[in-house]
Motif scaffolding. Structure first.
Motif, PDB file in Angstrom:
ATOM      1  N   LEU A  69     -21.694  -8.513  25.691  1.00  0.00           N
ATOM      2  CA  LEU A  69     -21.735  -7.051  25.614  1.00  0.00           C
ATOM      3  C   LEU A  69     -21.434  -6.558  24.196  1.00  0.00           C
ATOM      4  O   LEU A  69     -22.110  -5.655  23.695  1.00  0.00           O
ATOM      5  N   THR A  70     -20.420  -7.135  23.572  1.00  0.00           N
ATOM      6  CA  THR A  70     -20.003  -6.633  22.261  1.00  0.00           C
ATOM      7  C   THR A  70     -20.878  -7.161  21.128  1.00  0.00           C
ATOM      8  O   THR A  70     -21.192  -6.419  20.210  1.00  0.00           O
ATOM      9  N   SER A  98     -13.707  -0.685  22.869  1.00  0.00           N
ATOM     10  CA  SER A  98     -12.837   0.386  23.378  1.00  0.00           C
ATOM     11  C   SER A  98     -13.401   1.041  24.637  1.00  0.00           C
ATOM     12  O   SER A  98     -12.689   1.757  25.334  1.00  0.00           O
ATOM     13  N   TYR A  99     -14.671   0.798  24.961  1.00  0.00           N
ATOM     14  CA  TYR A  99     -15.288   1.383  26.154  1.00  0.00           C
ATOM     15  C   TYR A  99     -15.343   0.396  27.308  1.00  0.00           C
ATOM     16  O   TYR A  99     -15.874   0.710  28.366  1.00  0.00           O
ATOM     17  N   ILE A 100     -14.824  -0.813  27.083  1.00  0.00           N
ATOM     18  CA  ILE A 100     -14.877  -1.869  28.104  1.00  0.00           C
ATOM     19  C   ILE A 100     -13.512  -1.988  28.784  1.00  0.00           C
ATOM     20  O   ILE A 100     -12.477  -1.957  28.129  1.00  0.00           O
ATOM     21  N   ASP A 110     -14.595  -6.587  38.085  1.00  0.00           N
ATOM     22  CA  ASP A 110     -14.492  -7.529  36.972  1.00  0.00           C
ATOM     23  C   ASP A 110     -14.548  -6.814  35.626  1.00  0.00           C
ATOM     24  O   ASP A 110     -13.634  -6.924  34.829  1.00  0.00           O
ATOM     25  N   ILE A 111     -15.640  -6.106  35.380  1.00  0.00           N
ATOM     26  CA  ILE A 111     -15.809  -5.422  34.086  1.00  0.00           C
ATOM     27  C   ILE A 111     -16.528  -4.105  34.324  1.00  0.00           C
ATOM     28  O   ILE A 111     -17.494  -4.056  35.096  1.00  0.00           O
ATOM     29  N   ILE A 112     -16.059  -3.061  33.656  1.00  0.00           N
ATOM     30  CA  ILE A 112     -16.857  -1.835  33.581  1.00  0.00           C
ATOM     31  C   ILE A 112     -16.958  -1.416  32.122  1.00  0.00           C
ATOM     32  O   ILE A 112     -16.095  -1.748  31.299  1.00  0.00           O
ATOM     33  N   VAL A 113     -18.037  -0.702  31.819  1.00  0.00           N
ATOM     34  CA  VAL A 113     -18.230  -0.118  30.497  1.00  0.00           C
ATOM     35  C   VAL A 113     -18.368   1.385  30.705  1.00  0.00           C
ATOM     36  O   VAL A 113     -19.192   1.830  31.508  1.00  0.00           O
ATOM     37  N   TYR A 114     -17.536   2.132  29.979  1.00  0.00           N
ATOM     38  CA  TYR A 114     -17.578   3.596  30.059  1.00  0.00           C
ATOM     39  C   TYR A 114     -18.556   4.159  29.043  1.00  0.00           C
ATOM     40  O   TYR A 114     -18.883   3.513  28.043  1.00  0.00           O
ATOM     41  N   ASP A 116      -8.302 -12.916  25.844  1.00  0.00           N
ATOM     42  CA  ASP A 116      -9.187 -11.821  26.239  1.00  0.00           C
ATOM     43  C   ASP A 116      -9.013 -10.700  25.222  1.00  0.00           C
ATOM     44  O   ASP A 116      -7.937 -10.105  25.124  1.00  0.00           O
ATOM     45  N   GLU A 117     -10.077 -10.410  24.471  1.00  0.00           N
ATOM     46  CA  GLU A 117     -10.023  -9.390  23.426  1.00  0.00           C
ATOM     47  C   GLU A 117      -9.888  -7.977  23.986  1.00  0.00           C
ATOM     48  O   GLU A 117      -9.476  -7.071  23.275  1.00  0.00           O
ATOM     49  N   ILE A 118     -10.236  -7.784  25.238  1.00  0.00           N
ATOM     50  CA  ILE A 118     -10.136  -6.456  25.843  1.00  0.00           C
ATOM     51  C   ILE A 118      -8.711  -6.228  26.359  1.00  0.00           C
ATOM     52  O   ILE A 118      -8.085  -5.213  26.069  1.00  0.00           O
TER      53      ILE A 118
END
Length: 153
Positions: free
Chosen positions: A47-48, A56-58, A74-78, A24-26
């Motif tokens: 997404l990316t 960096s926003y995930i 599961d996932i959020i994006v700021y 997982d890259e995040i």
């Protein structure tokens, strides 16, 4: 793993305790590969790579409190200002997306207040934009690209 309704992406795998793990890259670590994790990793790449959302926003799989219950999104994006732009609920491919799935993400969003929602089982994807004033969500044909949020990095 099953072919999903996403472009083809390359992933890093390793065997860990007789199980396959995917990088997982995040979270910057290997995660045991489950059908839901397979979907989650495809969505991160989507997404990316397709929508230009900065890594960096995930944020992935963090604890939130909903009505005094511990839940995990599961996932959020700021957004750059720290507000939540997008909330994503991932399901395994064999899990049907039902009204209960939308109820679940809507409950999470009462706390998180994301502008956009995405629900996916890897085969079917649903995108919504929140209408907080009228307390509903409007379905979209696709997610906006990150640049369309009027934020420059």
């Amino acid at each position: 793993m099953q072919k999903l309704n996403f472009p083809t992406y390359s992933f890093r795998f390793k065997n860990s305790e007789n199980k396959v793990a995917i990088f997982d890259e995040i979270r910057k670590k290997f995660i045991i590969l489950t059908p839901e994790e397979w979907v989650r990793q495809h969505i991160i790449q989507f997404l990316t790579q397709e929508k230009n959302y900065p890594k960096s926003y995930i944020n992935v799989e963090k604890l939130i409190k909903i009505n005094d219950l511990n839940k995990r999104y599961d996932i959020i994006v700021y957004q750059p200002n720290g507000e939540i732009f997008l909330l994503i609920e991932c399901k395994a491919p064999e899990v049907k997306i039902t009204q209960e799935t939308f109820n679940q993400i809507a409950r999470y969003n009462l706390t998180l207040k994301a502008k956009y929602l995405m629900v996916s089982n890897g085969l079917n994807h649903y995108f919504c934009q929140m209408d907080f004033e009228n307390e509903k969500y409007n379905f979209l044909t696709e997610l906006p690209e990150f640049e369309t949020t009027n934020y420059k990095l």
